[in-house]
Motif scaffolding. Structure first.
Motif, PDB file in Angstrom:
ATOM      1  N   VAL A 186      28.143  10.910  -0.135  1.00  0.00           N
ATOM      2  CA  VAL A 186      27.389  12.393  -1.093  1.00  0.00           C
ATOM      3  C   VAL A 186      27.458  13.246  -0.524  1.00  0.00           C
ATOM      4  N   PRO A 187      26.875  14.302  -1.707  1.00  0.00           N
ATOM      5  CA  PRO A 187      27.058  15.284  -0.850  1.00  0.00           C
ATOM      6  C   PRO A 187      26.049  16.182  -0.575  1.00  0.00           C
ATOM      7  N   ASN A 188      25.002  15.999  -1.049  1.00  0.00           N
ATOM      8  CA  ASN A 188      23.303  15.701  -0.175  1.00  0.00           C
ATOM      9  C   ASN A 188      22.723  14.227  -0.310  1.00  0.00           C
ATOM     10  N   ALA A 189      21.806  14.846   0.950  1.00  0.00           N
ATOM     11  CA  ALA A 189      20.880  13.535   1.274  1.00  0.00           C
ATOM     12  C   ALA A 189      20.176  13.466   0.588  1.00  0.00           C
ATOM     13  N   ARG A 190      19.810  12.037   0.040  1.00  0.00           N
ATOM     14  CA  ARG A 190      18.954  11.908  -1.461  1.00  0.00           C
ATOM     15  C   ARG A 190      18.231  10.620  -1.361  1.00  0.00           C
ATOM     16  N   GLU A 191      17.837  10.373  -2.595  1.00  0.00           N
ATOM     17  CA  GLU A 191      16.641   8.639  -2.564  1.00  0.00           C
ATOM     18  C   GLU A 191      17.712   7.731  -2.270  1.00  0.00           C
ATOM     19  N   TYR A 192      17.823   6.196  -2.105  1.00  0.00           N
ATOM     20  CA  TYR A 192      18.619   5.232  -2.961  1.00  0.00           C
ATOM     21  C   TYR A 192      18.542   5.333  -4.015  1.00  0.00           C
ATOM     22  N   GLN A 193      19.248   4.773  -4.877  1.00  0.00           N
ATOM     23  CA  GLN A 193      18.306   4.187  -6.687  1.00  0.00           C
ATOM     24  C   GLN A 193      18.861   3.414  -7.041  1.00  0.00           C
ATOM     25  N   LEU A 232       0.843  -1.216  -0.022  1.00  0.00           N
ATOM     26  CA  LEU A 232       0.344  -0.042   0.155  1.00  0.00           C
ATOM     27  C   LEU A 232       1.157   1.276  -0.063  1.00  0.00           C
ATOM     28  N   ALA A 233       2.124   1.379   0.602  1.00  0.00           N
ATOM     29  CA  ALA A 233       3.279   1.904   0.500  1.00  0.00           C
ATOM     30  C   ALA A 233       4.760   1.798   0.492  1.00  0.00           C
ATOM     31  N   THR A 234       5.447   2.799  -0.725  1.00  0.00           N
ATOM     32  CA  THR A 234       6.242   2.220  -1.096  1.00  0.00           C
ATOM     33  C   THR A 234       7.266   3.473  -0.164  1.00  0.00           C
ATOM     34  N   ARG A 235       8.294   3.557   0.492  1.00  0.00           N
ATOM     35  CA  ARG A 235       9.130   4.514   0.857  1.00  0.00           C
ATOM     36  C   ARG A 235      11.211   4.556   0.630  1.00  0.00           C
ATOM     37  N   ALA A 236      11.611   4.987  -0.166  1.00  0.00           N
ATOM     38  CA  ALA A 236      12.473   4.244  -0.806  1.00  0.00           C
ATOM     39  C   ALA A 236      13.354   4.532   0.599  1.00  0.00           C
ATOM     40  N   VAL A 237      14.771   4.460   0.494  1.00  0.00           N
ATOM     41  CA  VAL A 237      15.390   4.864   1.282  1.00  0.00           C
ATOM     42  C   VAL A 237      16.385   5.564   1.061  1.00  0.00           C
ATOM     43  N   MET A 238      16.878   6.725   2.806  1.00  0.00           N
ATOM     44  CA  MET A 238      17.497   7.508   1.981  1.00  0.00           C
ATOM     45  C   MET A 238      19.045   7.871   2.719  1.00  0.00           C
ATOM     46  N   ILE A 239      20.215   8.206   1.500  1.00  0.00           N
ATOM     47  CA  ILE A 239      21.408   7.658   1.951  1.00  0.00           C
ATOM     48  C   ILE A 239      22.064   9.517   2.156  1.00  0.00           C
ATOM     49  N   GLY A 240      23.148   9.103   2.826  1.00  0.00           N
ATOM     50  CA  GLY A 240      23.990  10.683   3.153  1.00  0.00           C
ATOM     51  C   GLY A 240      22.888  11.420   4.091  1.00  0.00           C
ATOM     52  N   THR A 241      22.055  10.600   5.256  1.00  0.00           N
ATOM     53  CA  THR A 241      21.333  11.766   5.737  1.00  0.00           C
ATOM     54  C   THR A 241      22.042  12.073   7.063  1.00  0.00           C
TER      55      THR A 241
END
Length: 148
Positions: free
Chosen positions: A124-131, A42-51
């Motif tokens: 990584v320079p900025n936090a972002r979704e892992y792709q 029902l929900a999907t949330r990508a993992v964030m890296i660089g936090t």
């Protein structure tokens, strides 16, 4: 002149009645109203890296899945569809956690591939979704030994 009654209009009504009765004979849904291993999430949330900022690795630590293994889900708190299964002892990179540490966002290599190719040991320079290129998902807190 004889009149013949047609049964055609009654057929759709009979089909609808049969479907309604069949729907009542189905077993009750599970308590959370969804199977635990199949179906669409029902929900999907990508993992964030660089936090943790640009001076630290994209993911904070390498950890090992506890004996017995664990399921990987599409989002924290989403247990309707299992994305992957990890065996006990498998390495995962912990990238983020929910505020209560009930769920960890992890990145992990597919079996037989080099975990270094995941690229989360570098900053990584900025936090972002892992792709990618590796797999990612959410595991329940308490299913890994932190720090491997």
């Amino acid at each position: 002149m004889k009149r013949h009654l047609s049964l055609r209009p009654a057929l759709p009504l009979a089909a609808l009645l049969a479907l309604a009765v069949a729907g009542c004979s189905q077993p009750a849904p599970p308590a959370d109203n969804a199977p635990t291993v199949t179906g669409e999430p029902l929900a999907t949330r990508a993992v964030m890296i660089g936090t943790e900022g640009p001076s630290l690795p994209a993911c904070s630590s390498i950890s090992r899945v506890q004996d017995g293994g664990t399921d990987v889900y599409w989002a924290p708190g989403e247990t309707r569809a299992v994305k992957a299964k990890l065996a006990g002892g498998a390495n995962v990179s912990l990238c983020e956690a929910t505020e209560d540490d009930a769920w960890f966002g992890v990145v992990f290599a597919a079996p037989g591939t080099d975990p270094d190719m995941c690229g989360v040991g570098k900053s990584v320079p900025n936090a972002r979704e892992y792709q990618g290129p590796c797999r990612w998902g959410w595991i329940r807190g308490g299913t890994v030994r932190l720090g491997g």
